[in-house]
Motif scaffolding. Structure first.
Motif, PDB file in Angstrom:
ATOM      1  N   PRO A   1       0.827  -1.223   0.000  1.00 15.52           N
ATOM      2  CA  PRO A   1       0.000   0.000   0.000  1.00 15.52           C
ATOM      3  C   PRO A   1       0.857   1.266   0.000  1.00 15.52           C
ATOM      4  CG  PRO A   1      -0.780  -1.558   1.667  1.00 15.52           C
ATOM      5  CD  PRO A   1       0.527  -2.091   1.148  1.00 15.52           C
TER       6      PRO A   1
ATOM      7  N   THR B   1      -2.347   6.196  -2.518  1.00 13.54           N
ATOM      8  CA  THR B   1      -3.604   5.443  -2.483  1.00 13.54           C
ATOM      9  C   THR B   1      -4.425   5.824  -1.244  1.00 13.54           C
ATOM     10  OG1 THR B   1      -2.360   3.704  -3.581  1.00 13.54           O
ATOM     11  CG2 THR B   1      -4.535   3.099  -2.781  1.00 13.54           C
TER      12      THR B   1
ATOM     13  N   ASP C   1     -14.198  -2.777  -5.010  1.00 12.68           N
ATOM     14  CA  ASP C   1     -12.759  -2.474  -5.105  1.00 12.68           C
ATOM     15  C   ASP C   1     -12.195  -3.514  -6.072  1.00 12.68           C
ATOM     16  OD1 ASP C   1     -10.039  -2.130  -4.786  1.00 12.68           O
ATOM     17  OD2 ASP C   1     -10.009  -2.456  -2.617  1.00 12.68           O
TER      18      ASP C   1
ATOM     19  N   GLY D   1      -6.078  -6.564  -4.147  1.00 10.39           N
ATOM     20  CA  GLY D   1      -4.766  -6.800  -3.529  1.00 10.39           C
ATOM     21  C   GLY D   1      -4.894  -7.010  -2.027  1.00 10.39           C
TER      22      GLY D   1
ATOM     23  N   CYS E   1      -6.451  -2.739   0.900  1.00 15.61           N
ATOM     24  CA  CYS E   1      -6.262  -1.498   1.662  1.00 15.61           C
ATOM     25  C   CYS E   1      -7.336  -0.459   1.330  1.00 15.61           C
ATOM     26  CB  CYS E   1      -4.850  -0.936   1.477  1.00 15.61           C
ATOM     27  SG  CYS E   1      -4.411  -0.586  -0.218  1.00 15.61           S
TER      28      CYS E   1
ATOM     29  N   PRO F   1      -5.521  -0.013 -10.442  1.00 14.07           N
ATOM     30  CA  PRO F   1      -5.185  -1.196 -11.243  1.00 14.07           C
ATOM     31  C   PRO F   1      -3.711  -1.183 -11.632  1.00 14.07           C
ATOM     32  CG  PRO F   1      -6.110   0.475 -12.653  1.00 14.07           C
ATOM     33  CD  PRO F   1      -6.113   1.052 -11.257  1.00 14.07           C
TER      34      PRO F   1
HETATM   35  N1  GLN Z   1      -5.725  -2.196  -4.310  1.00 14.08           N
HETATM   36  C1  GLN Z   1      -4.397  -2.543  -3.893  1.00 14.08           C
HETATM   37  C2  GLN Z   1      -3.620  -1.270  -3.617  1.00 14.08           C
HETATM   38  O1  GLN Z   1      -4.041  -0.213  -3.946  1.00 14.08           O
HETATM   39  C3  GLN Z   1      -3.687  -3.412  -4.948  1.00 14.08           C
HETATM   40  C4  GLN Z   1      -3.618  -2.772  -6.292  1.00 14.08           C
HETATM   41  C5  GLN Z   1      -2.954  -3.648  -7.345  1.00 14.08           C
HETATM   42  O2  GLN Z   1      -2.646  -4.819  -7.075  1.00 14.08           O
HETATM   43  N2  GLN Z   1      -2.715  -3.078  -8.498  1.00 14.08           N
HETATM   44  O3  GLN Z   1      -2.582  -1.269  -3.039  1.00 14.08           O
END
Ligand code: GLN
Length: 288
Positions: free
Chosen positions: A93, A97, A118, A122, A125, A192
């Motif tokens: 994270p 973000t 979401d 991942g 977070c 993404p």
């Molecule tokens: N949503 C997770 C993050 O923001 C993972 C994003 C991803 O794997 N691209 O850290």
């Protein structure tokens, strides 16, 4: 050995390896190994550290010096006011973000019992922080890879109210129809993969230890946004919103992808002044 002496030794291992923020990372590593918070760390500086902990801390410091990300060595990282389990197989994270998540929180707090997806969750977070901060939100976390799902499940167990959370395993690129059992969304948020494939080998060595599947955005970096515009816009309520993180310089190209479907984008900037977030909604005449 005292904690102070160990700190000096580890900081020098990190400085020799040119780790940026070596002093900060030294403190984080030692707090994690010794189970201390910042205050007790400062108060314990002249205490003796057990041999086993000295050995463990030095071994982790050497792995850090060889390029493993600190967050994977520690096994967890803070995002907003919560600690998330992380490790190889899941994206670490990032502070930007956190900004995206706070902007989403402000949007959700104006709505009744909102539904959130979401996508590419991942560690979870974003979605888990929103579930925690927006008490009426129902959050669906969509993630494809088993390696990431194992951290996601642990984070859900630790952080969220299970009644308001669902993990959905699947590939967001396939088509939203694969997820047609989900209720329409007030908010679809995603950070993404957005790095163009050709740039992956040029990334910092620590970032190269993160899963390529979380970074690789295809030839132009826009593969996922294109899919969101084509296949996921039907999953939004008429007055719903997409919220994306993106790479430097991608904002206008993402806006153009959605403009083809009469959707309007607002590009926002991060603390360094780079385009970093895109918020997309149906143009007004379409919700009437
Ligand atoms: N949503 C997770 C993050 O923001 C993972 C994003 C991803 O794997 N691209 O850290």
């Amino acid at each position: 050995m005292t904690l102070f002496a160990l700190q000096t030794k580890i900081a020098s291992v990190m400085h020799v390896a040119d780790i940026p923020d070596a002093d900060f990372e030294t403190k984080q590593l030692l707090c994690a190994v010794l189970g201390l918070d910042t205050t007790s760390y400062l108060l314990s500086r002249f205490d003796t550290v057990r041999d086993a902990d000295v050995k463990e801390a030095l071994s982790l410091a050497n792995r850090r010096a060889a390029g493993e990300p600190l967050q994977y060595l520690i096994g967890s990282w803070t995002f907003l006011d919560e600690t998330f389990f992380v490790g190889p197989g899941v994206l670490i994270p990032r502070p930007e973000t956190e900004m995206l998540t706070l902007k989403c929180e402000a949007f959700l707090n104006k709505r009744e019992a909102p539904v959130v997806y979401d996508l590419c969750a991942g560690s979870g977070c974003i979605g888990l922080s929103l579930a925690k901060r927006c008490q009426n939100a129902r959050v669906y976390l969509v993630e494809r890879y088993d390696d990431a799902l194992c951290y996601l499940r642990k984070n859900v167990d630790k952080i969220a109210d299970p009644a308001r959370m669902s993990i959905v395993q699947g590939d967001v690129l396939l088509a939203a129809q694969a997820f047609s059992s989900l209720p329409l969304a007030d908010l679809i948020v995603s950070n993404p993969p957005y790095i163009p494939t050709s740039e992956l080998p040029t990334l910092q060595r620590e970032v190269q230890k993160e899963p390529q599947t979380a970074l690789n955005g295809g030839e132009d970096g826009l593969l996922f946004y294109r899919c969101f515009a084509e296949k996921w816009r039907a999953a939004l309520k008429p007055d719903g919103m997409f919220a994306f993180e993106c790479g430097e310089g991608q904002g206008q190209a993402i806006a153009a992808l959605f403009a083809q479907y009469d959707m309007t984008s607002e590009i926002q900037f991060d603390l360094q002044g780079l385009d970093r977030f895109v918020f997309v909604r149906r143009s007004r005449k379409e919700h009437a």
